[in-house]
Design an enzyme around this catalytic site. Structure first.
Site, mmCIF file in Angstrom:
data_model
loop_
_atom_site.group_PDB
_atom_site.id
_atom_site.type_symbol
_atom_site.label_atom_id
_atom_site.label_comp_id
_atom_site.label_asym_id
_atom_site.label_seq_id
_atom_site.Cartn_x
_atom_site.Cartn_y
_atom_site.Cartn_z
ATOM 1 N N PHE A 1 -19.220 23.168 10.654
ATOM 2 C CA PHE A 1 -20.426 23.757 10.981
ATOM 3 C C PHE A 1 -21.082 23.193 12.193
ATOM 4 C CE2 PHE A 1 -24.545 25.639 10.805
ATOM 5 C CZ PHE A 1 -24.273 26.808 10.454
ATOM 6 N N VAL A 2 -21.251 23.807 13.123
ATOM 7 C CA VAL A 2 -21.969 23.285 14.327
ATOM 8 C C VAL A 2 -23.043 23.883 14.518
ATOM 9 C CG1 VAL A 2 -19.731 22.451 15.477
ATOM 10 C CG2 VAL A 2 -20.658 24.719 16.168
ATOM 11 N N GLY B 1 -27.831 33.746 18.861
ATOM 12 C CA GLY B 1 -27.354 32.370 19.126
ATOM 13 C C GLY B 1 -26.846 32.368 20.374
ATOM 14 N N LYS C 1 -13.577 29.277 16.420
ATOM 15 C CA LYS C 1 -12.960 28.649 15.290
ATOM 16 C C LYS C 1 -11.662 29.412 14.869
ATOM 17 C CE LYS C 1 -17.277 27.506 13.304
ATOM 18 N NZ LYS C 1 -18.031 27.186 11.637
ATOM 19 N N ARG D 1 -31.272 25.161 17.481
ATOM 20 C CA ARG D 1 -30.980 25.839 18.556
ATOM 21 C C ARG D 1 -31.277 25.126 19.992
ATOM 22 N NH1 ARG D 1 -29.697 31.011 16.756
ATOM 23 N NH2 ARG D 1 -31.011 31.841 15.194
ATOM 24 N N GLU E 1 -21.078 35.895 23.632
ATOM 25 C CA GLU E 1 -21.063 35.376 22.183
ATOM 26 C C GLU E 1 -21.267 34.054 22.034
ATOM 27 O OE1 GLU E 1 -22.208 35.399 19.229
ATOM 28 O OE2 GLU E 1 -21.065 36.959 18.065
ATOM 29 N N ASP E 2 -22.048 33.347 21.210
ATOM 30 C CA ASP E 2 -22.104 31.831 20.998
ATOM 31 C C ASP E 2 -20.653 31.299 20.302
ATOM 32 O OD1 ASP E 2 -22.557 33.045 18.445
ATOM 33 O OD2 ASP E 2 -24.282 31.889 17.987
ATOM 34 N N ASP F 1 -15.906 33.055 14.948
ATOM 35 C CA ASP F 1 -15.624 32.403 13.500
ATOM 36 C C ASP F 1 -14.674 33.227 12.596
ATOM 37 O OD1 ASP F 1 -16.169 30.488 11.499
ATOM 38 O OD2 ASP F 1 -17.560 31.566 10.586
HETATM 39 P P1 IMP Z 1 -18.244 35.595 12.463
HETATM 40 O O1 IMP Z 1 -18.726 37.133 12.231
HETATM 41 O O2 IMP Z 1 -17.767 35.019 11.324
HETATM 42 O O3 IMP Z 1 -17.369 35.769 13.910
HETATM 43 O O4 IMP Z 1 -19.409 34.998 12.957
HETATM 44 C C1 IMP Z 1 -20.205 34.889 13.955
HETATM 45 C C2 IMP Z 1 -21.649 34.307 13.991
HETATM 46 O O5 IMP Z 1 -21.799 33.556 12.896
HETATM 47 C C3 IMP Z 1 -21.908 33.795 15.273
HETATM 48 O O6 IMP Z 1 -22.432 34.328 16.036
HETATM 49 C C4 IMP Z 1 -22.913 32.817 14.748
HETATM 50 O O7 IMP Z 1 -24.171 33.225 14.792
HETATM 51 C C5 IMP Z 1 -22.574 32.348 13.299
HETATM 52 N N1 IMP Z 1 -21.864 31.105 13.223
HETATM 53 C C6 IMP Z 1 -20.469 30.861 12.914
HETATM 54 N N2 IMP Z 1 -19.902 29.770 12.814
HETATM 55 C C7 IMP Z 1 -21.309 28.975 13.053
HETATM 56 C C8 IMP Z 1 -21.442 27.384 13.211
HETATM 57 O O8 IMP Z 1 -20.462 26.663 13.116
HETATM 58 N N3 IMP Z 1 -22.824 27.373 13.393
HETATM 59 C C9 IMP Z 1 -23.659 28.157 13.610
HETATM 60 N N4 IMP Z 1 -23.483 29.498 13.651
HETATM 61 C C10 IMP Z 1 -22.174 29.793 13.221
HETATM 62 MG MG MG Z 2 -24.475 34.804 16.474
#
Ligand code: IMP
Ligand code: MG
Length: 188
Positions: free
Chosen positions: A151-152, A43, A130, A164, A98-99, A102
């Site tokens: 969800f984006v 991402g 988020k 992407r 990081e992208d 979440d």
């Molecule tokens: P976390 O471990 O839940 O913080 O997730 C982080 C990863 O989940 C990010 O690096 C993304 O790859 C993916 N992710 C979380 N939310 C989204 C979203 O809204 N769109 C696309 N990918 C997401």
């Molecule tokens: Mg990711």
């Protein structure tokens, strides 16, 4: 592809303006520190590519690919390194790119792994956050935008590996992922 998007949340111009601003801040903070930018695949590659082109700073780049075993193990925090760093980061200044943050699980465990290698410092640049979905502490030192719990896709972020290449951040129409079984927030 556009017809799958419900709403543009952040335009391409807004993204470029913010990424440039972050790069200026980072260049200022890391002057003479020769940082290693660590992009989290897949991402973050678009954000990282733009960020480093705005960076007026000597730096190196490396990538990690990091994945959870799936829903159940992700909640127990079991992650697997699919591609490790090639750089020895001991005594180096690491900036993780990081992208999106979440639940925070990915970043939390990635930071543990990086810190175990005794870098001089570790900070995080994240394009999106988020905060409402956080399950474990995780915070960006350099943040692009806080977004609501939607969800984006676009600018590197995917749904099922698609979208992407969109130059903006958009909210996907719910009927695109409806009926596919897995809520998109649990994917990856
Ligand atoms: P976390 O471990 O839940 O913080 O997730 C982080 C990863 O989940 C990010 O690096 C993304 O790859 C993916 N992710 C979380 N939310 C989204 C979203 O809204 N769109 C696309 N990918 C997401
Ligand atoms: Mg990711």
């Amino acid at each position: 592809m556009m017809s799958d998007i419900k709403e543009v949340l952040i335009t391409a111009d807004e993204l470029q303006g913010k990424v440039k601003e972050l790069a200026e801040q980072i260049a200022h903070d890391y002057r003479d520190k020769d940082p290693v930018l660590v992009g989290v695949l897949n991402g973050a590659f678009v954000f990282l590519a733009d960020l480093m082109r705005y960076l007026d700073l000597a730096c190196t780049v490396d990538f990690v690919s990091w994945s959870s075993y799936g829903k159940t193990t992700s909640s127990s925090g079991v992650f697997r390194i699919m591609k490790d760093l090639e750089t020895n980061v001991e005594s180096k200044h690491v900036l993780v790119v990081e992208d999106i943050i979440d639940t925070g699980l990915t970043l939390h465990y990635l930071l543990d792994t990086v810190r175990a290698r005794r870098p001089a410092s570790v900070r995080v640049a994240a394009l999106l956050d988020k905060p409402s979905r956080r399950r474990i502490e995780a915070k960006a030192d350099y943040l692009g935008f806080q977004i609501p719990d939607a969800f984006v896709v676009g600018y590197g972020l995917d749904f099922a590996q698609r979208y992407r290449n969109l130059p903006f951040i958009g909210i996907l129409k719910p009927d695109i992922y409806a009926g596919k079984g897995t809520p998109p927030n649990e994917i990856e």
